[in-house]
Scaffold this active site. Structure first.
Site, PDB file in Angstrom:
ATOM      1  N   SER A 113      25.213  10.311-103.446  1.00 56.18           N
ATOM      2  CA  SER A 113      25.262  10.107-102.000  1.00 56.18           C
ATOM      3  C   SER A 113      24.445  11.171-101.266  1.00 56.18           C
ATOM      4  O   SER A 113      24.267  12.292-101.760  1.00 56.18           O
ATOM      5  CB  SER A 113      26.711  10.150-101.513  1.00 56.18           C
ATOM      6  OG  SER A 113      27.271  11.416-101.786  1.00 56.18           O
ATOM      7  N   CYS A 145      21.265   1.806-105.147  1.00 55.85           N
ATOM      8  CA  CYS A 145      20.699   2.550-104.016  1.00 55.85           C
ATOM      9  C   CYS A 145      19.505   1.827-103.392  1.00 55.85           C
ATOM     10  O   CYS A 145      19.265   1.949-102.201  1.00 55.85           O
ATOM     11  CB  CYS A 145      20.323   3.958-104.436  1.00 55.85           C
ATOM     12  SG  CYS A 145      19.363   4.019-105.945  1.00 55.85           S
ATOM     13  N   GLY A 150      24.173  15.208-101.823  1.00 55.66           N
ATOM     14  CA  GLY A 150      22.813  15.733-102.028  1.00 55.66           C
ATOM     15  C   GLY A 150      22.549  16.954-101.155  1.00 55.66           C
ATOM     16  O   GLY A 150      21.965  17.946-101.599  1.00 55.66           O
ATOM     17  N   GLU A 202      17.726  11.943-105.615  1.00 53.86           N
ATOM     18  CA  GLU A 202      17.611  10.491-105.419  1.00 53.86           C
ATOM     19  C   GLU A 202      18.878  10.066-104.687  1.00 53.86           C
ATOM     20  O   GLU A 202      19.952  10.063-105.276  1.00 53.86           O
ATOM     21  CB  GLU A 202      17.536   9.756-106.759  1.00 53.86           C
ATOM     22  CG  GLU A 202      16.331  10.088-107.599  1.00 53.86           C
ATOM     23  CD  GLU A 202      15.019   9.678-106.972  1.00 53.86           C
ATOM     24  OE1 GLU A 202      15.018   8.805-106.070  1.00 53.86           O
ATOM     25  OE2 GLU A 202      13.994  10.241-107.378  1.00 53.86           O
TER      26      GLU A 202
HETATM   27  P1  NAI Z   1      29.022  11.054-105.020  1.00 48.46           P
HETATM   28  O1  NAI Z   1      27.716  11.442-104.424  1.00 48.46           O
HETATM   29  O2  NAI Z   1      30.233  11.878-104.695  1.00 48.46           O
HETATM   30  O3  NAI Z   1      28.898  11.040-106.631  1.00 48.46           O
HETATM   31  C1  NAI Z   1      27.710  11.151-107.363  1.00 48.46           C
HETATM   32  C2  NAI Z   1      27.799  12.301-108.351  1.00 48.46           C
HETATM   33  O4  NAI Z   1      27.886  13.530-107.653  1.00 48.46           O
HETATM   34  C3  NAI Z   1      29.023  12.276-109.281  1.00 48.46           C
HETATM   35  O5  NAI Z   1      28.651  12.711-110.575  1.00 48.46           O
HETATM   36  C4  NAI Z   1      29.942  13.287-108.632  1.00 48.46           C
HETATM   37  O6  NAI Z   1      30.854  13.869-109.547  1.00 48.46           O
HETATM   38  C5  NAI Z   1      28.946  14.320-108.154  1.00 48.46           C
HETATM   39  N1  NAI Z   1      29.431  15.221-107.109  1.00 48.46           N
HETATM   40  C6  NAI Z   1      30.340  14.963-106.133  1.00 48.46           C
HETATM   41  N2  NAI Z   1      30.525  16.052-105.367  1.00 48.46           N
HETATM   42  C7  NAI Z   1      29.721  17.028-105.854  1.00 48.46           C
HETATM   43  C8  NAI Z   1      29.461  18.379-105.504  1.00 48.46           C
HETATM   44  N3  NAI Z   1      30.066  18.973-104.478  1.00 48.46           N
HETATM   45  N4  NAI Z   1      28.557  19.072-106.219  1.00 48.46           N
HETATM   46  C9  NAI Z   1      27.916  18.515-107.253  1.00 48.46           C
HETATM   47  N5  NAI Z   1      28.129  17.246-107.649  1.00 48.46           N
HETATM   48  C10 NAI Z   1      29.010  16.499-106.960  1.00 48.46           C
HETATM   49  O7  NAI Z   1      29.282   9.542-104.646  1.00 48.46           O
HETATM   50  P2  NAI Z   1      30.699   8.781-104.482  1.00 48.46           P
HETATM   51  O8  NAI Z   1      31.602   9.572-103.595  1.00 48.46           O
HETATM   52  O9  NAI Z   1      31.211   8.423-105.811  1.00 48.46           O
HETATM   53  O10 NAI Z   1      30.252   7.447-103.714  1.00 48.46           O
HETATM   54  C11 NAI Z   1      30.281   7.399-102.295  1.00 48.46           C
HETATM   55  C12 NAI Z   1      29.050   6.732-101.751  1.00 48.46           C
HETATM   56  O11 NAI Z   1      27.894   7.444-102.142  1.00 48.46           O
HETATM   57  C13 NAI Z   1      28.794   5.322-102.224  1.00 48.46           C
HETATM   58  O12 NAI Z   1      29.524   4.402-101.499  1.00 48.46           O
HETATM   59  C14 NAI Z   1      27.319   5.186-102.002  1.00 48.46           C
HETATM   60  O13 NAI Z   1      27.058   4.858-100.670  1.00 48.46           O
HETATM   61  C15 NAI Z   1      26.801   6.563-102.295  1.00 48.46           C
HETATM   62  N6  NAI Z   1      26.256   6.647-103.660  1.00 48.46           N
HETATM   63  C16 NAI Z   1      24.920   6.482-103.815  1.00 48.46           C
HETATM   64  C17 NAI Z   1      24.381   6.477-105.068  1.00 48.46           C
HETATM   65  C18 NAI Z   1      22.930   6.306-105.255  1.00 48.46           C
HETATM   66  O14 NAI Z   1      22.488   5.994-106.346  1.00 48.46           O
HETATM   67  N7  NAI Z   1      22.121   6.527-104.254  1.00 48.46           N
HETATM   68  C19 NAI Z   1      25.212   6.602-106.268  1.00 48.46           C
HETATM   69  C20 NAI Z   1      26.600   6.824-105.988  1.00 48.46           C
HETATM   70  C21 NAI Z   1      27.085   6.824-104.714  1.00 48.46           C
END
Ligand code: NAI
Ligand code: MG
Length: 495
Positions: free
Chosen positions: A247, A302, A251, A268
């Site tokens: 997300s 995404c 990021g 990304e």
């Molecule tokens: P997220 O961004 O929290 O999760 C993605 C990864 O980041 C996971 O491995 C998670 O453990 C890690 N992460 C979470 N907090 C972190 C931190 N503080 N430091 C380092 N790593 C961390 O995404 P989430 O909450 O599972 O999904 C929420 C929304 O994010 C989705 O509804 C979507 O809109 C978006 N998203 C976008 C993605 C993409 O490919 N662009 C992929 C996943 C989510």
């Protein structure tokens, strides 16, 4: 390659692997428990039942994995490996993945919920990705620079070192493969943190990598949560680069954490892609692609085309056909042959997507399809189509990550471009028209990192992928991804 293993056999094989040994962390070539001894649960989103418990990495494990990756980076067995040997190593990984496509796909379907056909395509793409990067090993070139007769000036392109990689849960096996292959072909070592919501194919992939002759510690895998393991990796002073996919909000946090040692960062992030259909397009092809992109993987992509801009004169016709076709996307058991749509990854994601559907209705968008709650087990959301959406509405501005489409009518080229670009995302976009000049003009005007003309979502590992605006930093795939995993050393020799 299409799988010849029947779905039931693949499911049984995947379940046997899931239940067989405890799922641990891979550090320095050894599968180990977390230092804390903690484990977390991973759930099958179709049944809402427990699949297994996985060792939960924390900052102590990050320290150990980073130390192992540093040792491997400096060891002659990796640092001194010839590029051709590295090519063979990556090709061997590709062959190993290819021999396990049905199993990897079935593990993914159980863990993430995606339909088996979708998971099979993703696992198959991993093979091509490793082969693509295998070819790069011997082509990471420096330059010679013109100089006077008394000197020679040249550059070396060298690996960055230890690369922390944080991936999401939406297409885990693909995400892990992209990250591994890109880093390894340039001579780096890796500490991968898969997402807590779907980490099993990353573990299986790492097992398969371990079966090849890669030196221990080149690839380390730490399942765990974001704010603990993920943040520790992003902050770590011993990590040279962090590559993050997820997300936009996280990021930004990763960027802040990476300032600890100014490690290199690539991101990304999210998207809200405009998919622009002009009246002169091949309408049936455009409609089919429009449905596939917002329904594929239940919209948890995404680059999905979630804003469908349709020229006014064909708007009614397109909206009707889109709703009709999306209505045929049957939700159900990912292993059933007629299932097109799996569940979302978690109850939280389902509730989030349902809240957006509510916001669309409250905002005055016209609901053409879907919107009903799913009764029964599983985190399902059926295809939902909103029509007459205004681009400023929340459902048109925020990444929903579910099978929800906003149809937005437009007048002409300028209107399509203006509205299409009116977003803080810029990951991908597409234009449908038979007018060659218009196609290229609109593509040039749209602000996004990957564009398509008369298709949507097709990928090639040679084609760069990454975001304009808040969709990210840097590029994966293609030549730019080699630059993102190397650094330049310039050398002057005085004769
Ligand atoms: P997220 O961004 O929290 O999760 C993605 C990864 O980041 C996971 O491995 C998670 O453990 C890690 N992460 C979470 N907090 C972190 C931190 N503080 N430091 C380092 N790593 C961390 O995404 P989430 O909450 O599972 O999904 C929420 C929304 O994010 C989705 O509804 C979507 O809109 C978006 N998203 C976008 C993605 C993409 O490919 N662009 C992929 C996943 C989510
Ligand atoms: Mg899961």
């Amino acid at each position: 390659m299409t799988s010849t293993v029947p779905a039931e056999a693949a499911r049984a094989q995947a379940l046997a692997w899931i239940r067989q040994a405890p799922k641990r962390l891979l550090i320095g070539g050894q599968w180990v428990e977390a230092a804390s001894g903690k484990r977390f649960e991973t759930i099958n989103p179709t049944t809402e039942q427990l699949l297994c418990r996985v060792a939960e990495a924390d900052s102590a494990d990050v320290d150990a994995a980073v130390a192992a990756a540093r040792k491997a980076f400096e060891a002659p067995s990796w640092a001194g490996m010839s590029p051709h040997a590295r090519t063979r190593a990556l090709l061997k990984i590709a062959d190993t993945i290819e021999a396990h496509i049905p199993e990897l796909a079935a593990i993914e379907s159980l863990d993430n919920g995606m339909p088996l056909w979708y998971a099979t395509a993703a696992a198959t793409a991993c093979v091509d990705i490793f082969r693509y990067y295998a070819g790069w090993c011997s082509k990471v070139l420096g330059t010679t620079i013109p100089s006077d007769g008394g000197t020679l000036i040249y550059t070396l392109r060298e690996p960055l070192g230890v690369c922390g990689q944080i991936i999401p849960w939406n297409v885990p096996v693909l995400m892990a493969s992209i990250k591994f292959a890109n880093a390894l072909c340039c001579g780096n070592t890796v500490v991968l943190k898969p997402a807590e919501l779907a980490c099993l194919t990353s573990i299986r992939l790492a097992e398969l990598v371990q079966e090849t002759d890669l030196p221990p510690g080149v690839v380390n895998v730490l399942p765990g949560f974001g704010p603990t393991a993920g943040a520790a990796l992003a902050q770590h002073l011993g990590v040279d680069k962090i590559a993050f996919t997820g997300s936009t909000a996280v990021g930004k946090q990763v960027v802040r954490d990476a300032t600890s040692n100014l490690k290199k960062v690539t991101l990304e992030l999210g998207g809200k892609a405009p998919n622009v259909v002009f009246a002169d397009a091949d309408i049936e092809k455009a409609v089919q692609a429009a449905v596939k992109t917002f329904c594929g993987n239940s919209g948890q992509v995404c680059s999905a085309g979630t804003r469908l801009f349709v020229q006014e004169s064909i708007h009614e016709q397109v909206a009707e056909r889109v709703a009709q076709l999306a209505g045929t996307w049957k939700a159900g058991d990912p292993f059933a042959a007629d299932t097109r749509l799996g569940p979302l990854i978690s109850a939280k994601q389902r509730d989030r997507v349902r809240a957006y559907i509510g916001a669309g209705q409250e905002g005055g968008a016209a609901l053409r399809l879907g919107g009903q709650a799913w009764s029964g087990a599983g985190y399902f959301v059926e295809p939902t189509v909103f029509d007459h959406v205004k681009n400023g509405m929340r459902i048109a501005q925020e990444e929903i990550f579910g099978p929800v489409l906003s149809i937005i009518p437009f007048k002409d080229e300028d209107d399509a471009v203006l509205q299409g670009n009116d977003t803080h995302y810029g990951l991908s976009a597409a234009v449908w028209t038979r007018d060659v000049s218009r196609a290229h003009k609109v593509v040039k005007a749209l602000k996004a990192g990957r564009l398509w003309i008369n298709t949507f979502g097709e990928a090639d590992p040679a084609m760069a992928f990454g975001g304009y605006k808040q969709s990210g930093w840097g590029r994966e795939f293609g030549q730019e991804s080699i630059e993102a995993y190397t650094q330049t050393k310039s050398v002057m020799v005085r004769f």
